[in-house]
Design a protein around this motif. Sequence first.
Motif, PDB file in Angstrom:
ATOM      1  N   THR A 185       0.827  -1.203   0.000  1.00  0.00           N
ATOM      2  CA  THR A 185       0.000   0.000   0.000  1.00  0.00           C
ATOM      3  C   THR A 185       0.867   1.262   0.000  1.00  0.00           C
ATOM      4  OG1 THR A 185      -1.776  -1.133   1.178  1.00  0.00           O
ATOM      5  CG2 THR A 185      -1.769   1.276   1.263  1.00  0.00           C
ATOM      6  N   LEU A 186       1.953   1.209   0.762  1.00  0.00           N
ATOM      7  CA  LEU A 186       2.864   2.357   0.834  1.00  0.00           C
ATOM      8  C   LEU A 186       3.849   2.396  -0.329  1.00  0.00           C
ATOM      9  CD1 LEU A 186       3.719   2.279   4.651  1.00  0.00           C
ATOM     10  CD2 LEU A 186       2.186   3.862   3.479  1.00  0.00           C
ATOM     11  N   GLN A 187       3.873   1.328  -1.138  1.00  0.00           N
ATOM     12  CA  GLN A 187       4.795   1.215  -2.272  1.00  0.00           C
ATOM     13  C   GLN A 187       6.246   1.266  -1.809  1.00  0.00           C
ATOM     14  OE1 GLN A 187       3.770   3.908  -5.482  1.00  0.00           O
ATOM     15  NE2 GLN A 187       1.575   3.581  -5.203  1.00  0.00           N
ATOM     16  N   VAL A 188       6.524   0.521  -0.731  1.00  0.00           N
ATOM     17  CA  VAL A 188       7.879   0.413  -0.197  1.00  0.00           C
ATOM     18  C   VAL A 188       8.183  -1.062   0.036  1.00  0.00           C
ATOM     19  CG1 VAL A 188       7.791   2.691   0.882  1.00  0.00           C
ATOM     20  CG2 VAL A 188       7.104   0.675   2.199  1.00  0.00           C
ATOM     21  N   SER A 189       9.425  -1.351   0.388  1.00  0.00           N
ATOM     22  CA  SER A 189       9.807  -2.723   0.687  1.00  0.00           C
ATOM     23  C   SER A 189       9.219  -3.158   2.020  1.00  0.00           C
ATOM     24  CB  SER A 189      11.322  -2.851   0.733  1.00  0.00           C
ATOM     25  OG  SER A 189      11.852  -2.140   1.838  1.00  0.00           O
ATOM     26  N   ASP A 190       9.179  -4.483   2.237  1.00  0.00           N
ATOM     27  CA  ASP A 190       8.659  -4.969   3.513  1.00  0.00           C
ATOM     28  C   ASP A 190       9.562  -4.541   4.663  1.00  0.00           C
ATOM     29  OD1 ASP A 190      10.187  -8.040   4.144  1.00  0.00           O
ATOM     30  OD2 ASP A 190      10.578  -6.868   2.344  1.00  0.00           O
ATOM     31  N   THR A 191      10.870  -4.371   4.381  1.00  0.00           N
ATOM     32  CA  THR A 191      11.787  -3.912   5.422  1.00  0.00           C
ATOM     33  C   THR A 191      11.425  -2.505   5.878  1.00  0.00           C
ATOM     34  OG1 THR A 191      13.584  -5.261   4.531  1.00  0.00           O
ATOM     35  CG2 THR A 191      14.192  -3.436   5.974  1.00  0.00           C
ATOM     36  N   MET A 192      11.118  -1.633   4.928  1.00  0.00           N
ATOM     37  CA  MET A 192      10.745  -0.265   5.290  1.00  0.00           C
ATOM     38  C   MET A 192       9.411  -0.232   6.022  1.00  0.00           C
ATOM     39  SD  MET A 192      11.953   1.940   1.945  1.00  0.00           S
ATOM     40  CE  MET A 192      11.497   3.479   2.738  1.00  0.00           C
ATOM     41  N   ALA A 193       8.477  -1.086   5.627  1.00  0.00           N
ATOM     42  CA  ALA A 193       7.194  -1.154   6.328  1.00  0.00           C
ATOM     43  C   ALA A 193       7.386  -1.663   7.753  1.00  0.00           C
ATOM     44  CB  ALA A 193       6.229  -2.060   5.567  1.00  0.00           C
ATOM     45  N   ARG A 194       8.279  -2.624   7.917  1.00  0.00           N
ATOM     46  CA  ARG A 194       8.581  -3.157   9.242  1.00  0.00           C
ATOM     47  C   ARG A 194       9.182  -2.072  10.130  1.00  0.00           C
ATOM     48  NH1 ARG A 194      10.836  -8.184  11.470  1.00  0.00           N
ATOM     49  NH2 ARG A 194      12.407  -7.647  13.034  1.00  0.00           N
ATOM     50  N   GLU A 195      10.145  -1.306   9.582  1.00  0.00           N
ATOM     51  CA  GLU A 195      10.786  -0.246  10.365  1.00  0.00           C
ATOM     52  C   GLU A 195       9.780   0.835  10.748  1.00  0.00           C
ATOM     53  OE1 GLU A 195      13.968   1.083   7.934  1.00  0.00           O
ATOM     54  OE2 GLU A 195      15.303  -0.588   8.462  1.00  0.00           O
ATOM     55  N   LEU A 196       8.886   1.177   9.840  1.00  0.00           N
ATOM     56  CA  LEU A 196       7.865   2.180  10.144  1.00  0.00           C
ATOM     57  C   LEU A 196       6.975   1.706  11.287  1.00  0.00           C
ATOM     58  CD1 LEU A 196       6.364   4.825   9.479  1.00  0.00           C
ATOM     59  CD2 LEU A 196       5.036   3.526   7.794  1.00  0.00           C
ATOM     60  N   THR A 197       6.577   0.439  11.224  1.00  0.00           N
ATOM     61  CA  THR A 197       5.714  -0.104  12.281  1.00  0.00           C
ATOM     62  C   THR A 197       6.443  -0.153  13.612  1.00  0.00           C
ATOM     63  OG1 THR A 197       4.633  -1.474  10.601  1.00  0.00           O
ATOM     64  CG2 THR A 197       4.254  -2.051  12.900  1.00  0.00           C
ATOM     65  N   GLU A 198       7.690  -0.594  13.596  1.00  0.00           N
ATOM     66  CA  GLU A 198       8.481  -0.638  14.835  1.00  0.00           C
ATOM     67  C   GLU A 198       8.647   0.747  15.430  1.00  0.00           C
ATOM     68  OE1 GLU A 198      11.384  -4.501  14.216  1.00  0.00           O
ATOM     69  OE2 GLU A 198      11.973  -2.589  13.346  1.00  0.00           O
ATOM     70  N   ASP A 199       8.957   1.725  14.596  1.00  0.00           N
ATOM     71  CA  ASP A 199       9.139   3.082  15.103  1.00  0.00           C
ATOM     72  C   ASP A 199       7.840   3.623  15.692  1.00  0.00           C
ATOM     73  OD1 ASP A 199      11.727   2.948  14.221  1.00  0.00           O
ATOM     74  OD2 ASP A 199      11.407   4.155  12.424  1.00  0.00           O
ATOM     75  N   ALA A 200       6.730   3.411  14.994  1.00  0.00           N
ATOM     76  CA  ALA A 200       5.452   3.939  15.462  1.00  0.00           C
ATOM     77  C   ALA A 200       5.068   3.333  16.815  1.00  0.00           C
ATOM     78  CB  ALA A 200       4.367   3.657  14.425  1.00  0.00           C
ATOM     79  N   LEU A 201       5.232   2.006  16.945  1.00  0.00           N
ATOM     80  CA  LEU A 201       4.863   1.357  18.204  1.00  0.00           C
ATOM     81  C   LEU A 201       5.831   1.729  19.331  1.00  0.00           C
ATOM     82  CD1 LEU A 201       3.835  -2.130  16.821  1.00  0.00           C
ATOM     83  CD2 LEU A 201       2.331  -0.364  17.761  1.00  0.00           C
ATOM     84  N   GLU A 202       7.100   1.879  18.997  1.00  0.00           N
ATOM     85  CA  GLU A 202       8.071   2.311  20.008  1.00  0.00           C
ATOM     86  C   GLU A 202       7.713   3.692  20.548  1.00  0.00           C
ATOM     87  OE1 GLU A 202      11.720   2.526  22.312  1.00  0.00           O
ATOM     88  OE2 GLU A 202      10.506   0.886  21.491  1.00  0.00           O
ATOM     89  N   LEU A 203       7.351   4.598  19.675  1.00  0.00           N
ATOM     90  CA  LEU A 203       6.990   5.944  20.093  1.00  0.00           C
ATOM     91  C   LEU A 203       5.729   5.933  20.956  1.00  0.00           C
ATOM     92  CD1 LEU A 203       7.721   7.747  16.721  1.00  0.00           C
ATOM     93  CD2 LEU A 203       8.776   8.333  18.917  1.00  0.00           C
ATOM     94  N   ARG A 204       4.733   5.170  20.544  1.00  0.00           N
ATOM     95  CA  ARG A 204       3.469   5.165  21.293  1.00  0.00           C
ATOM     96  C   ARG A 204       3.596   4.474  22.639  1.00  0.00           C
ATOM     97  NH1 ARG A 204      -1.690   1.886  19.189  1.00  0.00           N
ATOM     98  NH2 ARG A 204      -0.460   0.226  20.150  1.00  0.00           N
ATOM     99  N   GLU A 205       4.331   3.359  22.679  1.00  0.00           N
ATOM    100  CA  GLU A 205       4.367   2.536  23.886  1.00  0.00           C
ATOM    101  C   GLU A 205       5.420   2.999  24.895  1.00  0.00           C
ATOM    102  OE1 GLU A 205       2.140   0.337  24.472  1.00  0.00           O
ATOM    103  OE2 GLU A 205       1.213   0.443  22.496  1.00  0.00           O
ATOM    104  N   ARG A 206       6.579   3.432  24.424  1.00  0.00           N
ATOM    105  CA  ARG A 206       7.681   3.705  25.355  1.00  0.00           C
ATOM    106  C   ARG A 206       8.104   5.171  25.377  1.00  0.00           C
ATOM    107  NH1 ARG A 206      12.482   0.153  26.337  1.00  0.00           N
ATOM    108  NH2 ARG A 206      13.221   0.780  24.288  1.00  0.00           N
ATOM    109  N   LEU A 207       7.618   5.971  24.442  1.00  0.00           N
ATOM    110  CA  LEU A 207       7.958   7.403  24.423  1.00  0.00           C
ATOM    111  C   LEU A 207       6.658   8.214  24.372  1.00  0.00           C
ATOM    112  CD1 LEU A 207      10.794   7.161  21.738  1.00  0.00           C
ATOM    113  CD2 LEU A 207      11.088   7.192  24.225  1.00  0.00           C
TER     114      LEU A 207
END
Length: 483
Positions: free
Chosen positions: A111-133
């Motif tokens: 959907t984002l027209q990116v690699s699965d690695t980039m989608a994974r990093e985006l998801t990790e960053d978003a959850l890290e920010l919401r849960e721990r920051l």
Amino acid sequence: MTAAAATALDPEWVQASLAADESAREGRSTLRRDLLDRVAQQHATIRAAEADELVTVTEWADLHRADAADHLLTVAAGVGPRPRLAAWDTCPVDLSGIPVDEYALAELATTLQVSDTMARELTEDALELRERLPRTWGRIVALQVPVWKARILARRTRQLSPEAADYLDRHLAAHLHKLSAGRIKAAADAAVLRFDPDRAAADAAEAGERRGVWFDFESGEALEGAAGPDGTGRFSGVADLPDVLAFKDALEAKASELAILGDESSEQVRMSKALGVLADPQHALDLTATAAAVAEADPDSDGRDRRPARRRTPLGLDRTIHIHLHTATETARIQASGLPAAASPVSRAAVERWIAELAPGVRVKVTPLVNLNDHDAVDEHEAPEHIKVRVDERDHVCVFPYCTRRVRADRDHIEPYLDPDEGGPPGQTSDLNLARLCRYHHRVKTHAGWAYRRLPSEPGAYQWVSPLGDHFLVDGTGTTPLT
């Protein structure tokens, strides 16, 4: 007198011309303001969309959390591939141990027209920010922090303990929008040294064992995209910072000597030639002596224009490296010309290794701490060294709004210097009337209509005004636009 001359001297004609010029200037200023307002509105729209996207990604991850028990049963039964964890496989905090479905990441990536690695990093960053920051997350949602800066912090905190992550969140959230990428990374590195000194010491010891030099004689490609072997080779190395800086100085010194002797190649090409020169110590000594003789005998030769503005001692022995060690946190801040800000801070263990492995002949000089509460002034235009040191210690970067340059700094007179013979007051060149500006912004301040003043209430704080009347506050935390 000609009719044209008479017309040129007509007072009414002169007044009409001046009025037309003034109207044209006002029209241009109005157009400039309108265009800048449009750019600001478009930028705000982009930032809002990026923040909304980050929130939506966390909601997508929540929707696709797999049940931990079902996941284990599925893997044990050998049914289907083992799901790859998206957010918590590298996160040290336990978030119920529930992974995100691998297939959901694939849908997000396409959907984002990116690699699965980039989608994974985006998801990790978003959850890290919401849960721990959470403080930083709140400022993202309120559109007070750009997403790209918050993600830099998230990438660093994922490997930190909950205490270290909370510490960074508490201390950086309010200022994150003003910090450069280098300062965010440096703050995260300092948190490692503060909360996990054993890990920092172990990392320093491990880094010492990773030093080395590697050669590549097979690719023959000096530049990416080169077609086939071309008679060149590559090498790369990892060494302690003082050794890297010394090697850089040695190459630059030999490259300068080659220029004095008539080599018209670019500096990078001459530095590559200097590798072979340094490999033959006698050749290096002969080259230095010959270049010095040529420069002394014919100072007006063509080589003069290619010489550097400052002479360097071979092997970089003239470079000063400042190590500011905080005894309470065991954290060192490193300053040296040619060294990027991202190289600081370092652990005390690394500094101890540097000192233990100093080459014979290297001098170690301990200098006293600069007291920023003391002030000094002189009547000359050029500031003496002790005043420059005080200004540089107070202003670590260029103090122009949003600039973070550390190199090639000028010490600008905030109140323009006026020669005493022309009525200038005494003591104009003072650390209170000097500020650190990079060369470009020094010219902007001098010629482009910008102005600023130092705020006496806070050392290192300045208020700027643009040609169009916009105001900015610059202090140790960065830049704040003033309404």
